[in-house]
Motif scaffolding. Structure first.
Motif, PDB file in Angstrom:
ATOM      1  N   VAL A 148     -80.100  -9.368 -66.710  1.00 57.64           N
ATOM      2  CA  VAL A 148     -80.175 -10.378 -65.649  1.00 57.64           C
ATOM      3  C   VAL A 148     -81.013  -9.813 -64.506  1.00 57.64           C
ATOM      4  CG1 VAL A 148     -78.863 -11.838 -64.070  1.00 57.64           C
ATOM      5  CG2 VAL A 148     -77.921 -11.271 -66.325  1.00 57.64           C
ATOM      6  N   GLU A 149     -82.126 -10.487 -64.189  1.00 57.92           N
ATOM      7  CA  GLU A 149     -83.140  -9.958 -63.270  1.00 57.92           C
ATOM      8  C   GLU A 149     -82.910 -10.362 -61.818  1.00 57.92           C
ATOM      9  OE1 GLU A 149     -85.453  -7.899 -64.244  1.00 57.92           O
ATOM     10  OE2 GLU A 149     -85.192  -8.065 -66.405  1.00 57.92           O
ATOM     11  N   GLY A 150     -81.776  -9.962 -61.280  1.00 58.42           N
ATOM     12  CA  GLY A 150     -81.463 -10.252 -59.883  1.00 58.42           C
ATOM     13  C   GLY A 150     -79.972 -10.119 -59.675  1.00 58.42           C
ATOM     14  N   ALA A 151     -79.575  -9.930 -58.421  1.00 63.33           N
ATOM     15  CA  ALA A 151     -78.153  -9.786 -58.123  1.00 63.33           C
ATOM     16  C   ALA A 151     -77.450 -11.136 -58.257  1.00 63.33           C
ATOM     17  CB  ALA A 151     -77.965  -9.231 -56.717  1.00 63.33           C
ATOM     18  N   VAL A 152     -76.218 -11.106 -58.768  1.00 60.16           N
ATOM     19  CA  VAL A 152     -75.438 -12.322 -58.975  1.00 60.16           C
ATOM     20  C   VAL A 152     -74.042 -12.140 -58.379  1.00 60.16           C
ATOM     21  CG1 VAL A 152     -76.716 -12.853 -61.078  1.00 60.16           C
ATOM     22  CG2 VAL A 152     -74.545 -11.607 -61.236  1.00 60.16           C
ATOM     23  N   GLU A 153     -73.417 -13.254 -58.058  1.00 54.51           N
ATOM     24  CA  GLU A 153     -72.027 -13.201 -57.618  1.00 54.51           C
ATOM     25  C   GLU A 153     -71.078 -13.226 -58.798  1.00 54.51           C
ATOM     26  OE1 GLU A 153     -71.145 -16.175 -54.710  1.00 54.51           O
ATOM     27  OE2 GLU A 153     -72.614 -15.427 -53.267  1.00 54.51           O
ATOM     28  N   GLN A 154     -71.524 -13.855 -59.879  1.00 58.27           N
ATOM     29  CA  GLN A 154     -70.702 -13.926 -61.079  1.00 58.27           C
ATOM     30  C   GLN A 154     -71.605 -14.051 -62.305  1.00 58.27           C
ATOM     31  OE1 GLN A 154     -68.303 -17.460 -60.889  1.00 58.27           O
ATOM     32  NE2 GLN A 154     -70.048 -18.848 -60.808  1.00 58.27           N
ATOM     33  N   PRO A 199     -80.969 -11.538 -54.636  1.00 59.79           N
ATOM     34  CA  PRO A 199     -80.147 -12.409 -55.483  1.00 59.79           C
ATOM     35  C   PRO A 199     -80.982 -13.296 -56.394  1.00 59.79           C
ATOM     36  CG  PRO A 199     -80.233 -13.264 -53.259  1.00 59.79           C
ATOM     37  CD  PRO A 199     -80.907 -11.912 -53.222  1.00 59.79           C
ATOM     38  N   LEU A 200     -80.389 -13.622 -57.526  1.00 58.38           N
ATOM     39  CA  LEU A 200     -80.987 -14.579 -58.453  1.00 58.38           C
ATOM     40  C   LEU A 200     -80.312 -15.920 -58.212  1.00 58.38           C
ATOM     41  CD1 LEU A 200     -83.084 -14.591 -60.775  1.00 58.38           C
ATOM     42  CD2 LEU A 200     -81.175 -14.286 -62.361  1.00 58.38           C
ATOM     43  N   PRO A 201     -81.063 -16.970 -57.860  1.00 55.67           N
ATOM     44  CA  PRO A 201     -80.431 -18.249 -57.496  1.00 55.67           C
ATOM     45  C   PRO A 201     -79.697 -18.885 -58.665  1.00 55.67           C
ATOM     46  CG  PRO A 201     -82.829 -18.487 -57.690  1.00 55.67           C
ATOM     47  CD  PRO A 201     -82.531 -17.020 -57.760  1.00 55.67           C
ATOM     48  N   GLY A 202     -78.579 -19.537 -58.312  1.00 52.12           N
ATOM     49  CA  GLY A 202     -77.813 -20.278 -59.306  1.00 52.12           C
ATOM     50  C   GLY A 202     -76.570 -19.559 -59.798  1.00 52.12           C
ATOM     51  N   PHE A 203     -76.389 -18.307 -59.399  1.00 52.55           N
ATOM     52  CA  PHE A 203     -75.269 -17.516 -59.904  1.00 52.55           C
ATOM     53  C   PHE A 203     -74.203 -17.293 -58.830  1.00 52.55           C
ATOM     54  CE2 PHE A 203     -78.696 -16.766 -62.778  1.00 52.55           C
ATOM     55  CZ  PHE A 203     -78.108 -16.535 -64.017  1.00 52.55           C
ATOM     56  N   GLU A 204     -74.143 -18.191 -57.843  1.00 49.11           N
ATOM     57  CA  GLU A 204     -73.164 -18.069 -56.783  1.00 49.11           C
ATOM     58  C   GLU A 204     -71.792 -18.555 -57.263  1.00 49.11           C
ATOM     59  OE1 GLU A 204     -77.267 -18.652 -55.377  1.00 49.11           O
ATOM     60  OE2 GLU A 204     -75.932 -19.945 -56.570  1.00 49.11           O
ATOM     61  N   LYS A 205     -70.740 -17.968 -56.692  1.00 45.53           N
ATOM     62  CA  LYS A 205     -69.396 -18.448 -56.970  1.00 45.53           C
ATOM     63  C   LYS A 205     -69.179 -19.770 -56.243  1.00 45.53           C
ATOM     64  CE  LYS A 205     -67.096 -13.983 -57.613  1.00 45.53           C
ATOM     65  NZ  LYS A 205     -66.055 -13.055 -57.090  1.00 45.53           N
ATOM     66  N   PRO A 206     -68.385 -20.664 -56.825  1.00 42.83           N
ATOM     67  CA  PRO A 206     -68.072 -21.921 -56.117  1.00 42.83           C
ATOM     68  C   PRO A 206     -67.344 -21.613 -54.813  1.00 42.83           C
ATOM     69  CG  PRO A 206     -67.434 -22.033 -58.443  1.00 42.83           C
ATOM     70  CD  PRO A 206     -67.796 -20.609 -58.175  1.00 42.83           C
ATOM     71  N   ARG A 207     -67.716 -22.308 -53.763  1.00 45.90           N
ATOM     72  CA  ARG A 207     -67.077 -22.117 -52.474  1.00 45.90           C
ATOM     73  C   ARG A 207     -65.826 -22.988 -52.357  1.00 45.90           C
ATOM     74  NH1 ARG A 207     -69.666 -18.085 -52.881  1.00 45.90           N
ATOM     75  NH2 ARG A 207     -71.597 -17.652 -51.747  1.00 45.90           N
TER      76      ARG A 207
END
Length: 216
Positions: free
Chosen positions: A149-155, A204-212
């Motif tokens: 995975v080419e970027g930081a992710v939250e999940q 960060p890699l967009p789209g991998f955020e945790k639901p708020r």
């Protein structure tokens, strides 16, 4: 600019000194001209020890080469492995992986970046560029021995973990900023084991955020 010399300096001062001992990775980094994968205005910066912005909204990056090299080494990519490169952007990481693994699927969702990647990777017979949502992976081409995975992710989405073969490894930088860690997710039967490999701070890699959660 002498790009070949800059490439060797990068390997000597950024890669070898950071515990990257796999000669296949070193040779791949020496073989792939990173300047071909960045905008013309940034070619002189191609070998800096830093992430390189490719523009876009949200911004996309080529992650710094040292982190990429350590992720590939941590994943123990083998010569017979099938690899999914998530967030391949202009294709640099996929070109490097293509010199180590048997087959690479370069997944990218940004249409402009997909076009660039298909051009830059046209001569790499074992690399296929696929356009689609990054969080969905490439189920039609699964299973994979390695997912990078080419970027930081939250999940890490379950959809990606579901595409691992038995014994397959997914490597991703999970977390924010300097608190982030490169984690290795390994499939063992129906279970996924997780171990921490090293600290890493990449964009960060967009789209991998945790639901708020809902906030009053």
């Amino acid at each position: 600019m002498d790009f070949a010399r800059a490439r060797r300096t990068m390997v000597d001062t950024q890669i070898r000194v950071n515990d990257v001992t796999d000669t296949r990775i070193v040779n791949a980094l020496m073989a792939v001209p990173r300047e071909d994968f960045v905008p013309d205005s940034l070619k002189a910066l191609a070998y800096l020890d830093d992430d390189i912005s490719l523009g876009g909204e949200p911004a996309r990056y080529l992650i710094e080469t040292m982190v990429l090299a350590r992720m590939i080494q941590t994943a123990a990519v083998g010569e017979q492995d099938r690899v999914l490169d998530v967030g391949a952007a202009t294709g640099y990481s996929s070109a490097v992986l293509g010199r180590i693994a048997a087959e690479v699927v370069a997944l990218e969702q940004d249409g402009a970046l997909v076009g660039v990647a298909r051009g830059t990777l046209a001569g790499d017979a074992n690399v296929t560029v696929v356009e689609g949502p990054l969080t969905g992976g490439a189920a039609a081409k699964a299973p994979f021995d390695v997912i990078v995975v080419e970027g930081a992710v939250e999940q890490v989405p379950p959809a990606l973990l579901d595409q691992l073969a038995e014994g397959g490894r997914l490597v991703a930088v999970v977390g924010h900023g300097r608190a982030a860690k490169c984690l290795v997710h390994t499939r063992i039967g129906a279970e996924i084991s997780i171990r921490q490999a090293f600290d890493a701070a990449i964009p960060p890699l967009p789209g991998f955020e945790k639901p708020r959660g809902f906030v009053f």
